[in-house]
Design an enzyme around this catalytic site. Structure first.
Site, PDB file in Angstrom:
ATOM      1  N   SER A 156       0.798  -1.236   0.000  1.00  0.00           N
ATOM      2  CA  SER A 156       0.000   0.000   0.000  1.00  0.00           C
ATOM      3  C   SER A 156       0.825   1.278   0.000  1.00  0.00           C
ATOM      4  O   SER A 156       0.269   2.359  -0.241  1.00  0.00           O
ATOM      5  CB  SER A 156      -0.954   0.011   1.201  1.00  0.00           C
ATOM      6  OG  SER A 156      -2.044  -0.841   0.982  1.00  0.00           O
ATOM      7  N   LYS A 204       0.473   3.296  -3.071  1.00  0.00           N
ATOM      8  CA  LYS A 204      -0.678   4.181  -3.289  1.00  0.00           C
ATOM      9  C   LYS A 204      -0.253   5.647  -3.345  1.00  0.00           C
ATOM     10  O   LYS A 204      -0.938   6.466  -3.960  1.00  0.00           O
ATOM     11  CB  LYS A 204      -1.707   3.955  -2.186  1.00  0.00           C
ATOM     12  CG  LYS A 204      -2.352   2.572  -2.222  1.00  0.00           C
ATOM     13  CD  LYS A 204      -3.209   2.308  -0.989  1.00  0.00           C
ATOM     14  CE  LYS A 204      -3.804   0.907  -1.029  1.00  0.00           C
ATOM     15  NZ  LYS A 204      -4.575   0.579   0.193  1.00  0.00           N
ATOM     16  N   TYR A 220      -3.488  -2.377 -10.312  1.00  0.00           N
ATOM     17  CA  TYR A 220      -3.422  -2.252  -8.849  1.00  0.00           C
ATOM     18  C   TYR A 220      -2.532  -3.335  -8.237  1.00  0.00           C
ATOM     19  O   TYR A 220      -1.675  -3.055  -7.396  1.00  0.00           O
ATOM     20  CB  TYR A 220      -4.836  -2.322  -8.268  1.00  0.00           C
ATOM     21  CG  TYR A 220      -4.878  -2.245  -6.767  1.00  0.00           C
ATOM     22  CD1 TYR A 220      -4.530  -1.071  -6.094  1.00  0.00           C
ATOM     23  CD2 TYR A 220      -5.261  -3.347  -6.010  1.00  0.00           C
ATOM     24  CE1 TYR A 220      -4.567  -1.002  -4.710  1.00  0.00           C
ATOM     25  CE2 TYR A 220      -5.295  -3.283  -4.630  1.00  0.00           C
ATOM     26  CZ  TYR A 220      -4.952  -2.108  -3.989  1.00  0.00           C
ATOM     27  OH  TYR A 220      -4.977  -2.048  -2.612  1.00  0.00           O
ATOM     28  N   TYR A 253      -3.963   3.199   8.148  1.00  0.00           N
ATOM     29  CA  TYR A 253      -5.169   2.404   8.347  1.00  0.00           C
ATOM     30  C   TYR A 253      -5.954   2.930   9.560  1.00  0.00           C
ATOM     31  O   TYR A 253      -6.038   4.132   9.765  1.00  0.00           O
ATOM     32  CB  TYR A 253      -4.822   0.917   8.500  1.00  0.00           C
ATOM     33  CG  TYR A 253      -4.038   0.337   7.348  1.00  0.00           C
ATOM     34  CD1 TYR A 253      -4.469   0.515   6.027  1.00  0.00           C
ATOM     35  CD2 TYR A 253      -2.878  -0.395   7.546  1.00  0.00           C
ATOM     36  CE1 TYR A 253      -3.759  -0.011   4.956  1.00  0.00           C
ATOM     37  CE2 TYR A 253      -2.165  -0.935   6.480  1.00  0.00           C
ATOM     38  CZ  TYR A 253      -2.613  -0.743   5.192  1.00  0.00           C
ATOM     39  OH  TYR A 253      -1.910  -1.267   4.136  1.00  0.00           O
ATOM     40  N   VAL A 301       1.178  -3.754   4.006  1.00  0.00           N
ATOM     41  CA  VAL A 301       1.177  -5.048   4.685  1.00  0.00           C
ATOM     42  C   VAL A 301       2.419  -5.873   4.371  1.00  0.00           C
ATOM     43  O   VAL A 301       2.592  -6.960   4.912  1.00  0.00           O
ATOM     44  CB  VAL A 301      -0.095  -5.853   4.381  1.00  0.00           C
ATOM     45  CG1 VAL A 301      -1.330  -5.155   4.939  1.00  0.00           C
ATOM     46  CG2 VAL A 301      -0.243  -6.118   2.884  1.00  0.00           C
TER      47      VAL A 301
END
Length: 312
Positions: free
Chosen positions: A71, A74, A196, A248, A266
Site C-alpha cells: 500500500s 498508493k 493495482y 489504516y 502489509v
C-alpha cells in the site's frame, strides 16, 4: 518546521541503537498471510533508513533488502493521478478518514461507490482506474516513475507476489465491481485490478523508498535533481491525507504519538515524511492487528521522539 537543529552528529549510531532496542523487544505480530507469497517472507528482517534533503542517506539493519511495498505504492499512484486529473479526481474519491477497515465493502455501498480516501483499497482502485484510463501503458508509467524518483533503474516487481495478488484478490475485485455498478470505474475491471496488483508488487528497499519520496518533504521538488514532481499545493494535500488516513485504523494514534504524515503497507514497510528535513522508511514484516509493522512503528516512534520531529 525545521528539524535540522535536532540532528545528532552520528545518525548511523543513533539508528543502530534504535534498531537494537527494537530487536530486543518481545516478539509480537504476524506476517501477512492472506497473500500467500507475503507469508513466505522472513519475519525477522528489520531495517530503517533516513534520507535527508541534503542528499545524505543513513541506514541500519536490513535497509538495503528489497521488499513488497504494497500500500505504500498508493502514494506514487495518487501523485501520478493528481498530475493527470487535477481537481476532477476529488469528485471520484474523497479525502476523509474512513473509520472502517481498509478493504471495507459496507461503507462503499452506503456511500454510493465513492471511496472515503485514496489510501484505502477502494480509493486506490479508483486511482488505478484513472491511470489505466489516462496512460496507454499505465504499469510501465508507474514503475518508470518510481525508478526516476529513486534514481534506480533496477527496481522491479516481485512476480510471485503479483501472481499471488491476482489469484487471491477477490475482495478487491468485489470493491471494483461494486464501484463499476455506481459508474465510478471507467476502464475494464480486469485491467484496473491488474494495474493495482502490479503496483502493490513493486519491490524497494528502505533506502530507495526513503529517497524516492523526498519531494513530499520538499514542497513537491525532488532533492538532488530539482525536478518539480508535483505542485506545492499537491504535496500539502498528499501529506494531509497521509496524516489522517495513511496508517489504516491506527492513523489517529500515529498522529497523536508520532505526529508525522505516514503510509504503511502489509509488506511491513512504513514511510514517514518530515517536512523540510527528509523521509524515514522502516521495514519489518510482522504486523499488528491494524496491518502496521510492529517494529517499524516502534522504530519510527522512537526516532521522532529523539529528534523532536512531530509537525504539530
Amino acid at each position: 518546521m525545521d528539524a535540522t537543529p535536532g540532528r545528532p552528529s552520528n545518525q548511523e549510531l543513533m539508528l543502530e541503537e534504535i534498531l537494537s532496542d527494537a530487536l530486543n523487544q518481545p516478539v509480537s505480530g504476524e506476517v501477512a498471510n492472506y497473500i500467500p507469497a507475503l507469508a513466505m517472507v522472513n519475519p525477522n528482517h528489520c531495517g530503517i533508513a533516513i534520507a535527508t534533503l541534503d542528499g545524505e542517506v543513513h541506514t541500519a539493519g536490513d535497509a538495503d533488502i528489497p521488499f513488497s511495498i504494497q500500500s505504500v505504492s498508493k502514494i506514487f499512484g495518487l501523485v501520478l493521478a493528481m498530475g493527470r486529473m487535477g481537481d476532477d479526481l476529488w469528485h471520484r474519491v474523497h479525502m476523509e478518514p474512513s473509520g472502517h477497515a481498509f478493504n471495507s465493502i459496507v461503507q462503499l455501498e452506503w456511500e454510493h461507490g465513492i471511496p472515503r480516501n485514496p489510501f484505502i483499497n477502494a480509493g486506490a482502485i479508483v486511482v488505478a482506474d484513472t491511470l489505466t484510463s489516462h496512460y496507454s501503458a499505465s504499469k510501465a508509467a508507474m514503475v518508470n516513475f518510481v525508478r526516476s524518483l529513486a534514481n534506480k533503474d533496477d527496481i522491479h516487481i516481485n512476480q510471485d507476489v503479483y501472481q499471488s495478488e491476482k489469484i487471491h484478490g477477490n475482495r478487491n475485485a468485489a470493491l471494483a465491481y461494486l464501484m463499476k455498478s455506481f459508474a465510478n470505474i471507467e476502464s475494464e475491471v480486469e485491467d484496473v485490478l491488474d494495474h493495482y496488483f502490479f503496483q502493490c508488487s513493486i519491490e524497494m528497499s528502505c533506502r530507495n523508498l526513503a529517497r524516492s519520496l523526498g519531494f513530499l518533504a520538499n514542497r513537491g521538488m525532488q532533492p538532488g535533481t530539482g525536478d518539480q514532481i508535483c505542485t506545492r499545493r499537491d504535496a500539502h494535500r498528499v501529506n494531509a491525507i497521509l496524516s489522517t488516513s495513511g496508517m489504516y485504523d491506527q492513523s489517529g494514534e500515529f498522529a497523536f504519538t508520532v505526529g508525522l504524515p505516514a503510509k504503511s503497507g502489509v509488506g511491513g514497510g512504513i514511510v514517514a515524511v518530515v517536512p523540510n528535513y527528509g523521509v524515514i522508511c522502516a521495514w519489518s514484516p510482522r504486523l499488528n492487528q491494524f496491518g502496521n509493522s510492529c517494529l517499524g512503528m516502534s522504530m519510527i516512534t522512537r526516532l521522532a521522539e529523539k529528534l523532536g520531529l512531530s509537525v504539530y
